[in-house]
Design a protein around this motif. Structure first.
Motif, PDB file in Angstrom:
ATOM      1  N   UNK A  56      41.626  46.832  41.954  1.00 15.45           N
ATOM      2  CA  UNK A  56      42.679  47.819  42.194  1.00 15.45           C
ATOM      3  C   UNK A  56      42.455  49.070  41.339  1.00 15.45           C
ATOM      4  N   UNK A  57      42.099  48.871  40.076  1.00  7.97           N
ATOM      5  CA  UNK A  57      41.856  50.009  39.195  1.00  7.97           C
ATOM      6  C   UNK A  57      40.658  50.823  39.675  1.00  7.97           C
ATOM      7  N   UNK A  58      39.650  50.144  40.223  1.00  8.09           N
ATOM      8  CA  UNK A  58      38.486  50.856  40.750  1.00  8.09           C
ATOM      9  C   UNK A  58      38.882  51.733  41.941  1.00  8.09           C
ATOM     10  N   UNK A  59      39.710  51.200  42.815  1.00  5.32           N
ATOM     11  CA  UNK A  59      40.172  51.981  43.967  1.00  5.32           C
ATOM     12  C   UNK A  59      40.952  53.206  43.501  1.00  5.32           C
ATOM     13  N   UNK A  60      41.774  53.015  42.471  1.00  3.43           N
ATOM     14  CA  UNK A  60      42.578  54.129  41.954  1.00  3.43           C
ATOM     15  C   UNK A  60      41.734  55.240  41.344  1.00  3.43           C
ATOM     16  N   UNK A  61      40.582  54.880  40.815  1.00  4.41           N
ATOM     17  CA  UNK A  61      39.798  55.856  40.053  1.00  4.41           C
ATOM     18  C   UNK A  61      38.485  56.273  40.717  1.00  4.41           C
ATOM     19  N   UNK A  62      38.202  55.771  41.923  1.00  5.90           N
ATOM     20  CA  UNK A  62      36.963  56.126  42.623  1.00  5.90           C
ATOM     21  C   UNK A  62      37.247  56.505  44.067  1.00  5.90           C
ATOM     22  N   UNK A  63      36.407  57.364  44.593  1.00  2.00           N
ATOM     23  CA  UNK A  63      36.520  57.737  46.008  1.00  2.00           C
ATOM     24  C   UNK A  63      36.004  56.620  46.906  1.00  2.00           C
ATOM     25  N   UNK A  64      34.921  55.960  46.490  1.00  2.00           N
ATOM     26  CA  UNK A  64      34.316  54.883  47.273  1.00  2.00           C
ATOM     27  C   UNK A  64      34.191  53.634  46.411  1.00  2.00           C
ATOM     28  N   UNK A  65      34.774  52.532  46.889  1.00  2.00           N
ATOM     29  CA  UNK A  65      34.715  51.261  46.168  1.00  2.00           C
ATOM     30  C   UNK A  65      34.158  50.172  47.077  1.00  2.00           C
TER      31      UNK A  65
END
Length: 250
Positions: A56-65
């Motif tokens: 979830x944190x990756x989605x919040x902080x990256x354009x592509x996960x």
């Protein structure tokens, strides 16, 4: 603020705390608990494992996960929850959900009906996730208006997906060329998530999945995250974890 204080604040705010929440909060060094969205029946949706929180944190902080992990780790459901949240918060104007139309180890043969009726069985898990998060009537209305689109991977070619939250599910059944085609649909103001389980590849003989290579191909590239979930992140029936271990045993 320590863990106990965070839990008290969450409880006072009306959050329904569970043992999973305590485990996740401990793994995150007592960071605040956060409800992503409420389901159609009022259930609070939030990460239930440390791996899910990382996702979830990756989605919040990256354009592509990219998320790679076994069945039951919440890849699809959490990605759709994040898409619904982004839509409700008006950070995007639409949701685009896609899957490869690949049969899971069995030949289904000719399917009757029009094109939509033929492809619906492949896309059903995405509809299930939407229906769990939104009222069924609201989902139907959003699809009718084009606010939510659910379509096979082949329908993505030649498009630019701007101001959208875009999800490719079951990406282990997409070839390298198909994954390249999909992620290059990314337009301005969009967020993209690509999910898959590399232990369940159903591509026909001679075709290779493009998902395993993303771990090295995109390593270290800014604004791209590759998250690997494990059996410790399985949140379905507890028996699923033991089944996965049995299949992984030599």
């Amino acid at each position: 603020m320590d863990l106990i204080e965070h839990m008290l604040v969450a409880a006072r705010a009306g959050q329904q705390l569970t043992p999973d929440d305590v485990v996740v909060a401990l793994a995150a060094n007592g960071k605040p608990l956060e409800t992503l969205v409420r389901s159609a029946h009022g259930r609070e949706i939030r990460p239930r494992t440390a791996g899910q929180r990382t996702f979830v944190e990756a989605i919040n902080s990256h354009t592509l996960t990219f998320a790679i992990g076994p069945a039951g780790t919440g890849k699809t459901f959490l990605a759709v929850a994040m898409a619904v949240r982004a839509l409700k918060e008006r950070r995007v104007s639409r949701i685009v959900l896609s899957r490869p139309a690949v049969e899971a180890g069995e030949k289904l043969g000719f399917l009757p009906g029009d094109l939509q009726e033929k492809i619906d069985p492949y896309l059903r898990p995405l509809y299930d996730a939407l229906d769990a998060l939104l009222d069924v009537a609201a989902v139907a209305k959003a699809i009718e208006k084009g606010v939510i689109e659910v379509a096979p991977l082949a329908f993505m070619r030649g498009r630019t997906l701007s101001d959208a939250f875009v999800i490719l599910d079951e990406a282990q059944n997409a070839t390298r060329e198909q994954i390249k085609m999909f992620i290059t649909r990314l337009g301005e103001g969009s967020t993209m998530v690509v999910n898959g389980d590399i232990t369940q590849i159903d591509l026909p003989h001679g075709a290779s999945s493009g998902l395993p290579e993303v771990r090295t191909r995109f390593a270290g590239i800014d604004d791209i995250a590759v998250i690997e979930l494990t059996e410790t992140d399985v949140v379905r029936h507890p028996l699923i974890t033991r089944i996965l271990r049995a299949y992984d045993a030599k």
